[in-house]
Enzyme design. Structure first.
Site, PDB file in Angstrom:
ATOM      1  NE  ARG A  94      41.905  47.409 -11.449  1.00 24.73           N
ATOM      2  CZ  ARG A  94      41.844  48.377 -10.549  1.00 24.73           C
ATOM      3  NH1 ARG A  94      42.273  49.577 -10.854  1.00 24.73           N
ATOM      4  NH2 ARG A  94      41.372  48.155  -9.357  1.00 24.73           N
ATOM      5  CG  ASN A 111      38.451  25.350  -6.257  1.00 27.89           C
ATOM      6  OD1 ASN A 111      37.842  25.772  -7.238  1.00 27.89           O
ATOM      7  ND2 ASN A 111      37.959  24.445  -5.440  1.00 27.89           N
ATOM      8  CB  ALA A 146      38.238  46.368  -8.017  1.00 23.23           C
ATOM      9  NE  ARG A 152      -2.026  -2.080   3.362  1.00 20.30           N
ATOM     10  CZ  ARG A 152      -2.439  -2.425   4.588  1.00 20.30           C
ATOM     11  NH1 ARG A 152      -3.600  -1.998   5.024  1.00 20.30           N
ATOM     12  NH2 ARG A 152      -1.678  -3.188   5.362  1.00 20.30           N
ATOM     13  CB  THR A 161      -0.083 -10.430  11.962  1.00 15.71           C
ATOM     14  OG1 THR A 161      -1.494 -10.677  11.978  1.00 15.71           O
ATOM     15  CG2 THR A 161       0.174  -9.119  11.252  1.00 15.71           C
TER      16      THR A 161
END
Ligand code: UD1
Ligand code: CA
Length: 457
Positions: free
Chosen positions: A439, A385, A422, A15, A78
């Protein structure tokens, strides 16, 4: 009088409409069979026999080595299952046999104790656990005579319309006199709608022979059985109420306990606050003064005193004292956030330590990294990583200031107090206190917009 316990867990659980053996479906993170075993073990019985079925190999690992396992190849009922269990029990007679189904996870030790006590006191042949429920559909109904004495149990499928009106149900938990049980079981016949050997028929058989029968009525929430996924959800909700109310009684605050989902092994200190839609799993712990939620899933994680975690997912993470996590952070295994640090919006961390007072406030990936104390990681910073073959470490020193949108190509070390500009892609180590910039020079073309307009007209 020895007490021997039998747990019936061989049913196919058709069930449930699921390939997983029924008794392995979990309630508050624990398989149902483990809940029943826990309640039964609290009785310190002299023996525990578990009857498993065809899928028994899947169930065995959850039974512990204090149980005897009996296999019921065919689920003939049972009564049949209990008969097989008796084969594993010494037939001295005079023992109390406690039988419980593997699908009633809400059973509590104090009730079992009471049932065994009743059995001993009354010298009963059978003592059965019953409950008065609002919706008895599916359960066996307790039949009583004009003197209110139990005389039998009729299964729902076999019951007449008037018998189905009975609201006292069989909880499926019994204490039998071992000798009388062994005598009665062979007399059970499978003449019912299901063609099964019902253990419940033993009650009528022994009663008709004049043996005393007794019933112990308990709270409906304890006898709730799980035969379907809908019942599993209902039992899960009852268990949630039970666990959450117990925690609130110790001083854990919950704004809406119906929306706090805790595994049974989760530890929460008094003084912690859980907001709605919090799922804490496995061995997670929450310390005093912490606020968790709304919307947090944490698995095998530690949340320290006074920490604040919201709208986030934590797996195998350690969040230290006073740490702030979220909204929308994903802490993966091996994350350690030290005291007073912060991991903010849209940040993912993995196998990394963020030092005391350090901040990773926005839009970062921090993996295989050590971030020093009081370091500040600018928005959009990523530890690169993985080179496609192996993972490498990034080490960021104390008080380092990583500019926004820095790519830290590991392996790389940024010294204490160092700064990165940055937008830099940092591939080489940066000395303590230095500024590293990577940069191109900014060009400017004056009057560009007007010239372009002229060109295009
Ligand atoms: C059973 C009782 C019912 C009671 C209910 C309580 C019988 C005939 N009926 O019904 O009166 O109200 O429990 O929850 O006992 N099992 C076996 N081998 C089998 C059949 C079942 O080991 O051949 C195990 C199942 O795995 C389960 C337990 O026995 O753990 C009860 O079986 P289940 O089929 O769930 O019985 P219910 O219909 O719930
Ligand atoms: Ca059942």
């Amino acid at each position: 009088m020895a007490v021997r316990a039998v747990i019936l867990a061989a049913g196919a659980g058709t069930r449930m409409k699921s390939d997983l053996p029924k008794v392995l479906h979990t309630v508050a993170g624990r398989p149902m069979i483990s809940w029943v075993l826990k309640a039964v073990r609290a009785m310190e019985p002299d023996q525990i026999v578990v009857v498993v079925g065809a899928n028994g190999d899947q169930v065995r690992p959850f039974l512990g080595d204090d149980t005897d396992v009996v296999v019921q190849e065919q689920q003939l009922g049972t009564g049949h299952a209990t008969g097989l269990a008796l084969g594993a029990i010494p037939s001295d007679g005079g023992d109390a046999i406690l039988v419980a189904p593997g699908d009633v996870p809400l059973l509590v030790p104090s009730t079992l104790k009471e049932l065994i006590g009743l059995h001993r006191r009354t010298g009963s042949a059978v003592s059965v656990l019953t409950a008065e429920v609002d919706d008895p559909a599916g359960y066996g109904r307790i039949q009583r005579d004009g003197w209110d004495r139990v005389v039998g149990i009729v299964e729902h499928v076999d019951a007449s319309a008037s018998q189905r009106q009975i609201r006292e149900i069989n909880g499926g938990v019994y204490v039998f006199d071992s000798g009388l049980l062994a005598e009665a079981l062979p007399k059970v016949e499978p003449n019912n709608v299901q063609g099964e050997y019902y253990l419940t028929d033993v009650i009528e058989i022994l009663g008709a022979e004049g043996h005393p029968l007794h019933a112990l009525k308990t709270a409906p929430s304890e006898t709730a059985g799980v035969n379907s996924l809908a019942q599993l959800a209902r039992v899960g909700a009852l268990m949630r109420t039970r666990l959450n109310e117990a925690l609130m009684a110790t001083g854990v605050s919950m704004q809406d306990p119906g929306r706090v989902y805790l595994d049974a092994d989760v530890r929460i200190e008094p003084g912690a606050m859980l907001l709605p839609d919090v799922y804490l799993r496995g061995g997670t712990s929450v310390a005093a003064g912490a606020t968790v939620g709304p919307d947090v899933t944490a698995e095998d994680s530690v949340i320290g005193p006074g920490a604040h975690v919201w709208y986030s997912v934590l797996r195998g993470a350690e969040v230290g004292e006073g740490v702030e996590v979220g909204p929308y952070a994903s802490l993966r295994p091996g994350t350690v956030l030290r005291k007073g640090s912060k991991v903010g919006t849209f940040v993912e961390t993995k196998k990394s330590t963020v030092g005391e007072g350090a901040k990773v406030p926005h839009l970062s990936y921090i993996g295989d990294a050590q971030v020093g104390r009081d370091a500040n990681i600018g928005a959009g910073t990523i530890t690169c990583n993985y080179d496609g073959i192996a993972k490498h470490e990034t080490i960021i020193g104390d008080r380092a200031f990583i500019g926004s949108d820095t790519m830290l190509v590991a392996p790389v070390t940024i010294g204490d107090d160092a700064v990165t500009g940055a937008g830099s892609t940092i591939t080489k180590d940066v000395q303590p206190g230095a500024l590293a910039l990577e940069r191109s020079v900014q060009k400017e073309i004056p009057d560009y917009a007007a010239r372009r307009r002229r060109r295009e007209s």
